[in-house]
Every structure is written in structure tokens, then in C-alpha cells.
Design a protein around this motif. Structure first.
Motif, PDB file in Angstrom:
ATOM      1  N   LEU A  22      48.320 -24.574  11.185  1.00 41.99           N
ATOM      2  CA  LEU A  22      47.324 -23.946  10.639  1.00 41.99           C
ATOM      3  C   LEU A  22      46.872 -23.142  11.539  1.00 41.99           C
ATOM      4  O   LEU A  22      45.845 -22.794  11.918  1.00 41.99           O
ATOM      5  CB  LEU A  22      45.837 -24.358   9.734  1.00 41.99           C
ATOM      6  CG  LEU A  22      45.667 -23.845   8.280  1.00 41.99           C
ATOM      7  CD1 LEU A  22      46.168 -23.600   7.584  1.00 41.99           C
ATOM      8  CD2 LEU A  22      44.415 -24.580   7.552  1.00 41.99           C
ATOM      9  N   LEU A  23      47.128 -21.606  11.454  1.00 46.12           N
ATOM     10  CA  LEU A  23      46.305 -20.104  12.135  1.00 46.12           C
ATOM     11  C   LEU A  23      45.244 -20.005  11.385  1.00 46.12           C
ATOM     12  O   LEU A  23      45.025 -19.634  10.296  1.00 46.12           O
ATOM     13  CB  LEU A  23      47.253 -19.251  11.921  1.00 46.12           C
ATOM     14  CG  LEU A  23      47.053 -17.960  13.082  1.00 46.12           C
ATOM     15  CD1 LEU A  23      47.257 -18.986  14.570  1.00 46.12           C
ATOM     16  CD2 LEU A  23      48.075 -17.270  13.146  1.00 46.12           C
ATOM     17  N   GLY A  31      59.859 -18.678   8.196  1.00 42.49           N
ATOM     18  CA  GLY A  31      59.982 -17.827   8.385  1.00 42.49           C
ATOM     19  C   GLY A  31      58.262 -16.807   7.858  1.00 42.49           C
ATOM     20  O   GLY A  31      58.295 -15.368   7.443  1.00 42.49           O
ATOM     21  N   GLU A  32      57.730 -17.604   6.480  1.00 42.40           N
ATOM     22  CA  GLU A  32      56.536 -16.644   5.774  1.00 42.40           C
ATOM     23  C   GLU A  32      55.537 -17.075   5.499  1.00 42.40           C
ATOM     24  O   GLU A  32      55.192 -18.464   6.597  1.00 42.40           O
ATOM     25  CB  GLU A  32      57.192 -17.155   3.979  1.00 42.40           C
ATOM     26  CG  GLU A  32      59.015 -16.220   3.796  1.00 42.40           C
ATOM     27  CD  GLU A  32      59.366 -16.759   2.262  1.00 42.40           C
ATOM     28  OE1 GLU A  32      58.381 -17.510   1.474  1.00 42.40           O
ATOM     29  OE2 GLU A  32      60.248 -16.583   1.715  1.00 42.40           O
ATOM     30  N   GLN A  86      52.543 -16.924  19.402  1.00 43.84           N
ATOM     31  CA  GLN A  86      52.588 -17.770  17.575  1.00 43.84           C
ATOM     32  C   GLN A  86      51.483 -16.468  16.681  1.00 43.84           C
ATOM     33  O   GLN A  86      51.949 -16.360  15.604  1.00 43.84           O
ATOM     34  CB  GLN A  86      50.821 -18.974  16.885  1.00 43.84           C
ATOM     35  CG  GLN A  86      51.865 -20.327  17.827  1.00 43.84           C
ATOM     36  CD  GLN A  86      50.807 -21.029  17.906  1.00 43.84           C
ATOM     37  OE1 GLN A  86      49.999 -21.729  18.849  1.00 43.84           O
ATOM     38  NE2 GLN A  86      50.843 -21.922  17.488  1.00 43.84           N
ATOM     39  N   ILE A  87      50.680 -15.846  17.919  1.00 46.13           N
ATOM     40  CA  ILE A  87      50.082 -14.718  17.122  1.00 46.13           C
ATOM     41  C   ILE A  87      51.139 -12.920  17.166  1.00 46.13           C
ATOM     42  O   ILE A  87      50.851 -12.675  16.187  1.00 46.13           O
ATOM     43  CB  ILE A  87      48.900 -14.045  17.932  1.00 46.13           C
ATOM     44  CG1 ILE A  87      47.909 -15.552  18.460  1.00 46.13           C
ATOM     45  CG2 ILE A  87      47.854 -13.186  17.165  1.00 46.13           C
ATOM     46  CD1 ILE A  87      46.750 -14.824  18.782  1.00 46.13           C
ATOM     47  N   ALA A  88      51.403 -13.326  18.122  1.00 48.26           N
ATOM     48  CA  ALA A  88      52.610 -11.693  18.041  1.00 48.26           C
ATOM     49  C   ALA A  88      53.585 -12.082  16.652  1.00 48.26           C
ATOM     50  O   ALA A  88      53.904 -11.015  16.845  1.00 48.26           O
ATOM     51  CB  ALA A  88      53.335 -12.283  19.483  1.00 48.26           C
ATOM     52  N   GLU A  89      54.476 -13.166  16.459  1.00 48.71           N
ATOM     53  CA  GLU A  89      54.139 -13.810  15.473  1.00 48.71           C
ATOM     54  C   GLU A  89      54.386 -13.121  13.804  1.00 48.71           C
ATOM     55  O   GLU A  89      55.237 -12.331  12.589  1.00 48.71           O
ATOM     56  CB  GLU A  89      55.533 -14.628  15.101  1.00 48.71           C
ATOM     57  CG  GLU A  89      56.746 -15.707  13.947  1.00 48.71           C
ATOM     58  CD  GLU A  89      57.835 -14.373  14.671  1.00 48.71           C
ATOM     59  OE1 GLU A  89      58.419 -14.752  13.304  1.00 48.71           O
ATOM     60  OE2 GLU A  89      58.440 -14.172  15.451  1.00 48.71           O
ATOM     61  N   ASP A 146      45.657  -9.968  24.809  1.00 47.10           N
ATOM     62  CA  ASP A 146      47.227  -8.518  24.970  1.00 47.10           C
ATOM     63  C   ASP A 146      48.010  -9.060  24.368  1.00 47.10           C
ATOM     64  O   ASP A 146      49.333  -9.306  25.099  1.00 47.10           O
ATOM     65  CB  ASP A 146      46.820  -9.290  26.474  1.00 47.10           C
ATOM     66  CG  ASP A 146      48.051  -7.797  27.649  1.00 47.10           C
ATOM     67  OD1 ASP A 146      48.151  -7.390  26.499  1.00 47.10           O
ATOM     68  OD2 ASP A 146      48.763  -8.145  28.225  1.00 47.10           O
ATOM     69  N   VAL A 147      47.444  -9.066  23.293  1.00 43.57           N
ATOM     70  CA  VAL A 147      49.244  -9.584  21.898  1.00 43.57           C
ATOM     71  C   VAL A 147      49.230  -7.771  21.410  1.00 43.57           C
ATOM     72  O   VAL A 147      47.806  -7.094  20.147  1.00 43.57           O
ATOM     73  CB  VAL A 147      48.765 -10.098  21.199  1.00 43.57           C
ATOM     74  CG1 VAL A 147      50.100  -9.954  20.138  1.00 43.57           C
ATOM     75  CG2 VAL A 147      48.448 -11.714  22.510  1.00 43.57           C
ATOM     76  N   ALA A 148      50.366  -7.442  21.434  1.00 42.73           N
ATOM     77  CA  ALA A 148      50.380  -6.078  20.651  1.00 42.73           C
ATOM     78  C   ALA A 148      50.576  -5.938  19.315  1.00 42.73           C
ATOM     79  O   ALA A 148      50.964  -7.018  18.696  1.00 42.73           O
ATOM     80  CB  ALA A 148      52.088  -4.729  21.381  1.00 42.73           C
TER      81      ALA A 148
END
Length: 616
Positions: A50-51, A98-99, A120-123, A140-142
Motif C-alpha cells: 500500500l503506497l 498493472g493497475e 515503485q514511485i517511478a512506476e 530524484d525521480v522524473a
């Protein structure tokens, strides 16, 4: 890495965690909690991550009541006070097959809280062919924005100096790279510098269209005076609202000019209107002669279109020449602006990959008139293309950036503008025809709420004014109270981004730009720096009894200072002249050059005198 535990107020939407006080965590950072959810597809319980995002962060002493200990007590036991770090975490969801899905159960009290991995954040924010405008403020995540989010319009809101123009330029860069066509409404000429730096981005065409002939631009924007209405002309000329006779004189001249153009096909415009009024000043007989030149425009086939009130103009000429003289004066003022002509500048000549409408140099009435005229033409050109109508067709969608939007679209109760109607039409109907708005303002409370609410995506930077914060809150359904409270604490270049342009509300740090713009603050240290030329010339005259030759000044400008210092009552300066080092000593007002000798009026001495002015 484990950083804490869930301790209270756990719901499917948020929870409170206690964090390790020895592990600094940033506001807006991302965390993960092990969680169990029911998979509706299979009907089985599944383990998920859980994010969540930290939206509030504070520290408290443990179990200290409201009556805190006195300073003397704290001084003795401060090293033994237990400190707790508390975080309020907004639940973002979990990824399954993927959702991104929303949990139906809250996390369990006591569940470990981990710092989320970058992957995880980039995804979570992954977007195909996105607009990559920066990175997360906490990592440092685009972060790339969904280009299709532009279809629901975008508002860029920030206090002055927070970086809204910087973000706008970065967004322009990304849109150009994706093939967008852009028009920028630029009230102060801040975006004009883009043209000179566009080559850095690629083989794009940039055009600057000016409204004032005294300002920078590739061509003038011309408005055909007969393409609009006489009331708008009077407003642009600055005629007072109550000056009814002057306005009526302008209306009569405009009406007659329009009749003549329709009947004869002549390219009549402002010059012809002035001619009509000037003739009226000379009296009824002169006016009758003018009418005779276009005899028949009120007869026959043209009569059905409505008779022109010739008698009213004659009567005005006979009884109120002052009104005609004043009207003529106002029209001359319009002529000097250079905006109004017999016909409008064709859109085909204006548009490139990016077109900057430089409105600097004209008053707000004229700016309002130009924006209204241009936006209506652009929108109609898109409607013509989509519906296959006659007239000029714009074959590609267009993004319209409106800087200082509060000038052109203020609340209707505050002030009425012509451009409001044009922008409101684009805001409400533009997405159907491929005309999209980017509204930019430092005062959202002074932008019409109907227009701002149509901008479903928002980029909100630092805002301090309470009225502006309230305007932002009312216009955005997605802005959580925690984000609103933290807006004054955003650093320059940081922004909360929300709406269809991102999957989830996110706080970003805007990346460096490639293109130039002229909207940065003035460096007062540089602007008020004393001009050394006059002082050096005065010192040179005192030493050599003559002004410094231009050749000496030019040679001095090519030299570089290596170092300088004061030794008692003398100043020692080391210069680099080409590949040769030169020492100049100034003692008692007399210079000595290691190359040219004592008392020689050389370029080394001139350079040394420049540097000596700044020796502390």
C-alpha cells in the motif's frame, strides 16, 4: 528500509504513523505498508504494498501534558526527554496487475512503514510520451505529465517570483518537442527572448508579433476596423463611457465606411473614417460632396440592407462640431498606435510552431481588444476545420498560453473585458475543436472563477495571500487541505500538480529550462552598480592631464585580473595581457607598470585604475 509504524486513525484513505526520529524523512516523500486486500476478480486475499504520501510531518515530546515544564527543568533533563516524530500519510493505493487500485480496508495498527523504493514511485507516475517537466520534490525521480491532460485546459498559479513563468517555458519546450502549435499572449514581452534561443531546442519556427511599432517583433498585428464594432473602437481609443456624442460621431463614420466598402469593394478603414469626420468639420456642403462620390449606396439593391443616417451626420456637423473634432482626435490616437488598418493581418502570416504576441507598449484597452480579436479568430479557424466550414481553417490543434490572465479574464462583477468572452468560449467549448488554454496568473482570486474551474489540471506553486489560497481551494476539487496548508512553504520552483495531467496529485521540482525568457527579477546589485568609466577617466585626467584614448580603453577591456591586494598605502594589481603577466603598483596616486615603466599612460594602468576602485 523500515522507518516507523502505523499507530492511529487508520482508514482506507489515510493513517497516522510514528517515525524513527533518528531517520530524517521529507515532507511529500513516499512510504509503503504491507497490506492484505480482497481481489474481486479471483475472490482471494492477496498481499499488496500500500503506497502513501507524507502530507504532514511534526515532532512532539512523548507524554508531556499541556502544562510544559519550566525552562530550568528542561535544561536539566532535555537530553532525557523522549521525542516522537509523527506523520500523516495520505493513501494513494496499490498496484495490482498493472493497475492502481484503491484499498477497501485500512492498514492494521502496528504495521511497519517502509520508505518506498524509487522504482515503485517511478512506476506510479510512468507516462508514455509524457511532458517531462521535472522530478519529485522529495526524490530524484522524473515526473512526466500526460499530454492528453492538456485537453481539459491547465492553470498555472503562483505568487510573483515563485517560478510560474519558468514552469511555463519548460512546458512550452515539452509541447514543442511533441509537435504542438503554441500561441503565447505576452503582456510585457517576457517571452520574446524565446525566438533568439529557439535553435537550442531544435529546428522550430518562432515568430514574434508586436502590437506597438516601438517594440520587438517580426511583424505588426493589424486589426481591420470594420471587422469589429464602433463601441470597441471608442474604448480602445480611450473615449470616456459618458461621451455619447463623441461615440456617436465615431459610430456614424464607421457605419458610412462600412457601407462604402460593402457597396464598392474598396479597402476603406481608419483613414476613411477620419476623412469622413474631417469633411464634416468643413461643413454640410463639403460633406454633401463626399456623399456624391458614393452616390447610390443607399439606393436600389443596397437600400434593403438599411439606410445610412446621412441626415444625422449632417446635423452633427452643423450643430456640434466640437464632438466631431474630439472624435477625430481620438481616431488620430488610434492611428498612431499602428494596430488598426483597413484589413486584419492574415492568420497564415502569424503562425509558426510558437507565436508570441508581444503586447508591450499599448494600454490595457488595446491589449484587451487585440486578445479578443485574435482568440476569436483562432477559435473560429479551428471550428471551420473541424466542421468543414468556409473561411480560414487551422489544420492542427493549438495551445493558447495566456500570461497575466487576470488582466483579460477578471471576475464579471469586478470588471468587464472583451477578451473574457473569447477566453470563456475557448474554456467551455475548446476541447471539442482542439483549442486548449493554459491560464497563467499570480492572482487567482482576480481571475473569473468560471474560467479557472474549467481548467481541470492545475500547477500550483507558492501562494501566500489568503484570498488567493481560498480561490485555489474553491476552483480545485482535487486539492487536499494538507496541500493547501503547505502552499506557503513551497520553495521557488516547486509545485503541486493535479488533475487529468497526472495520475495522482504530486509535488515536483521544475527542471532547468533550455529556452530564454525575460521575466526574471532585476539584480539590483548589478543594476545599481556604479559606472566606473567616468571615475577612471577622472583619475586618468588627474594623473596624465588628458582624457584616456579609446585605443587604451579597448586594449584594457581585453585584459583579465589575476589578483589584487592592498599593502599599506599602495595597491598591487596583477593582470594577464594575452599570455603575459603584468604587475601595476599604485602608490600615492602614481602608477608604476612592470612592462611600460613609471608614469606611462598605458592600457595596463587604465585597467589597474578600474580595479583599484573596488579594492577594499
Amino acid at each position: 528500509m523500515r522507518i516507523g509504524y502505523v499507530v492511529a486513525t487508520a482508514t482506507p484513505f489515510e493513517f497516522v504513523a510514528t517515525l524513527d526520529p533518528e531517520r530524517p524523512v521529507s515532507l511529500y516523500d513516499y512510504v509503503v505498508v504491507d497490506h492484505v486486500e480482497l481481489d474481486n476478480a479471483s475472490g482471494e486475499l492477496v498481499n499488496v504494498s500500500l503506497l502513501g504520501q507524507i502530507v504532514k510531518l511534526y515532532r512532539d515530546p512523548y507524554s508531556v501534558k499541556r502544562d510544559l515544564p519550566l525552562y530550568t527543568v528542561i535544561q536539566e533533563v532535555s537530553s532525557n526527554i523522549l521525542e516522537v516524530q509523527i506523520a500523516k500519510v495520505k493513501v494513494l493505493g496499490y498496484v495490482l496487475n498493472g493497475e492502481l487500485r484503491q484499498p477497501k480496508q485500512p492498514p492494521r495498527i502496528g504495521s511497519p512503514v517502509y520508505l518506498a523504493e524509487n522504482e515503485q514511485i517511478a512506476e506510479l507516475f510512468k507516462v508514455e510520451n509524457g511532458l517531462c517537466v521535472g522530478k519529485l520534490a522529495s526524490r530524484d525521480v522524473a515526473v512526466c505529465l500526460d499530454i492528453n491532460g492538456i485537453r481539459r485546459h491547465l492553470a498555472v498559479i503562483a505568487a510573483t517570483g515563485s517560478g510560474k513563468t519558468w514552469f511555463s517555458v519548460v512546458l512550452i519546450e515539452e509541447l514543442l518537442r511533441r509537435g504542438a502549435k503554441i500561441v503565447v499572449i505576452d503582456p510585457h514581452g517576457e517571452y520574446v527572448a524565446i525566438k533568439d534561443s529557439i535553435h537550442r531546442l531544435g529546428p522550430f519556427t518562432a515568430r514574434v508579433v508586436k502590437v506597438s511599432k516601438h517594440h520587438v517583433g517580426d511583424l505588426m498585428y493589424k486589426i481591420g476596423v470594420l471587422d469589429s464594432d464602433p463601441e470597441a473602437l471608442a474604448n480602445a481609443a480611450g473615449v470616456p463611457p459618458g461621451a455619447k456624442k463623441i461615440r456617436y460621431a465615431i459610430y456614424l463614420a464607421w457605419s458610412y465606411a462600412k457601407k462604402v466598402r460593402k457597396a464598392t469593394g474598396e479597402k476603406v478603414g481608419l483613414a476613411f473614417m477620419k476623412r469622413v469626420l474631417y469633411t464634416a468639420m468643413r461643413g454640410e456642403n463639403a460633406l454633401q460632396k463626399l456623399f456624391q462620390q458614393y452616390k447610390g449606396i443607399n439606393d436600389g439593391a443596397h437600400k434593403a440592407e438599411g439606410d445610412f443616417p446621412l441626415s444625422d451626420l449632417k446635423q452633427l456637423a452643423a450643430k456640434d462640431r466640437h464632438a466631431i473634432f474630439s472624435a477625430l482626435t481620438y481616431l488620430k490616437k488610434l492611428s498612431r498606435l499602428g494596430v488598426f488598418s483597413s484589413r486584419s493581418t492574415p492568420l497564415s502570416k502569424l503562425l509558426g510552431d510558437i507565436t508570441i504576441i508581444n503586447l508591450a507598449g499599448v494600454n490595457e484597452e488595446v491589449q484587451d481588444y487585440v486578445v479578443s480579436h485574435l482568440v476569436n479568430r483562432l477559435f473560429q479557424a479551428r471550428v471551420n476545420h473541424v466542421r468543414g466550414l468556409k473561411g480560414y481553417q487551422l489544420p492542427w490543434p493549438i495551445v493558447l498560453f495566456v500570461e497575466e490572465a487576470h488582466r483579460f479574464a477578471p471576475p464579471k462583477a469586478l470588471r468587464k473585458t472583451r477578451s473574457y468572452e473569447a477566453l470563456s468560449r475557448v474554456a467551455s467549448e475548446g476541447r471539442k475543436f482542439g483549442a486548449y488554454l493554459v491560464i497563467i496568473s499570480q492572482r487567482p482570486s482576480k481571475v473569473d472563477p468560471d474560467i479557472i474551474s474549467q481548467c481541470q489540471s492545475q500547477v500550483i506553486m507558492r501562494i501566500v495571500n489568503p484570498k488567493d489560497q481560498e480561490a485555489v481551494r474553491e476552483s480545485s476539487e482535487l486539492l487536499a487541505q494538507e496541500f493547501l496548508e503547505n502552499l506557503p512553504g513551497l520553495d521557488v520552483g516547486e509545485a503541486v500538480v493535479l488533475g487529468p495531467i497526472v495520475k495522482l496529485p504530486v509535488v515536483i521540482k521544475v527542471r532547468d529550462r533550455v529556452l530564454e525568457y525575460g521575466g526574471s527579477d532585476i539584480d539590483l546589485t548589478t543594476a545599481w552598480k556604479v559606472d566606473k568609466t567616468a571615475d577612471v577617466a577622472q583619475m586618468w585626467r588627474r594623473i596624465f592631464n588628458s582624457p584616456p584614448p579609446p585605443s587604451v580603453m579597448l586594449s584594457a577591456s581585453r585584459m583579465r585580473l589575476l589578483h589584487k591586494k592592498r599593502e599599506g598605502n599602495k595597491i598591487v594589481i596583477k593582470l594577464l595581457d594575452g599570455d603575459r603577466e603584468v604587475d601595476v603598483v599604485i602608490e600615492g596616486g602614481s602608477p608604476r607598470c612592470s612592462v611600460c615603466g613609471v608614469g606611462k599612460p598605458c592600457s595596463h594602468v587604465y585597467k589597474a585604475l578600474e580595479e583599484a576602485l573596488e579594492v577594499v
